[in-house]
Design a protein around this motif. Structure first.
Motif: not given
Length: 149
Positions: A124-141, A146-148
């Motif tokens: 469950a912790d790994k899934k949460l970590y992967n979800l967090l990483v995916a959300s940061w990647v999505l946020f960065a994209i 928006l910056g372009r």
């Protein structure tokens, strides 16, 4: 015919048989014509004015044979009693070993359950970590887009 005599010590393999007078009853042979001629017996020493004691010689052998069979039976019963006691002890030891094994299995089940809970927690912790990483990647994209724009 009565036959309640005593046997004392043996000499020459033959028992000393006592008549009702407590006198030694001689070992005799039937000499009269008939089906018992030649058979051996013990009779009162004072015959014909005797106490009436009479015993066939082969009865003495049969008594000893029966006494031996009784001895064998009693010995076998004693042996079986010891065997029963040994088997009861073995059953007792096996029951104790079984209880210990049941306790060990119960402990292992508890440990396995704890490990499964821990593995589930880690998963469950790994899934949460992967979800967090995916959300940061999505946020960065989203920020880059928006910056372009």
């Amino acid at each position: 015919m009565a036959s309640s005599s005593e046997s004392r010590s043996r000499s020459n393999g033959k028992p000393h048989v006592l008549c009702f007078h407590q006198d030694l009853a001689p070992h005799r042979t039937v000499k009269v014509q008939g089906p018992t001629r030649g058979n051996r017996f013990y009779g009162c020493y004072h015959w014909p004015n005797s106490c009436g004691f009479f015993k066939w010689a082969d009865e003495e052998d049969r008594v000893h044979e029966l006494q031996f069979l009784l001895f064998e039976r009693d010995t076998r019963i004693a042996e079986l009693g010891i065997l029963i006691e040994e088997l009861e002890n073995e059953v007792k030891n096996l029951k104790q070993a079984n209880w210990k094994l049941e306790d060990d299995v119960a402990e292992m089940a508890i440990e396995n359950t704890e490990q499964l809970v821990m593995i589930s927690s880690v998963t469950a912790d790994k899934k949460l970590y992967n979800l967090l990483v995916a959300s940061w990647v999505l946020f960065a994209i989203v920020l880059l887009l928006l910056g372009r724009g």
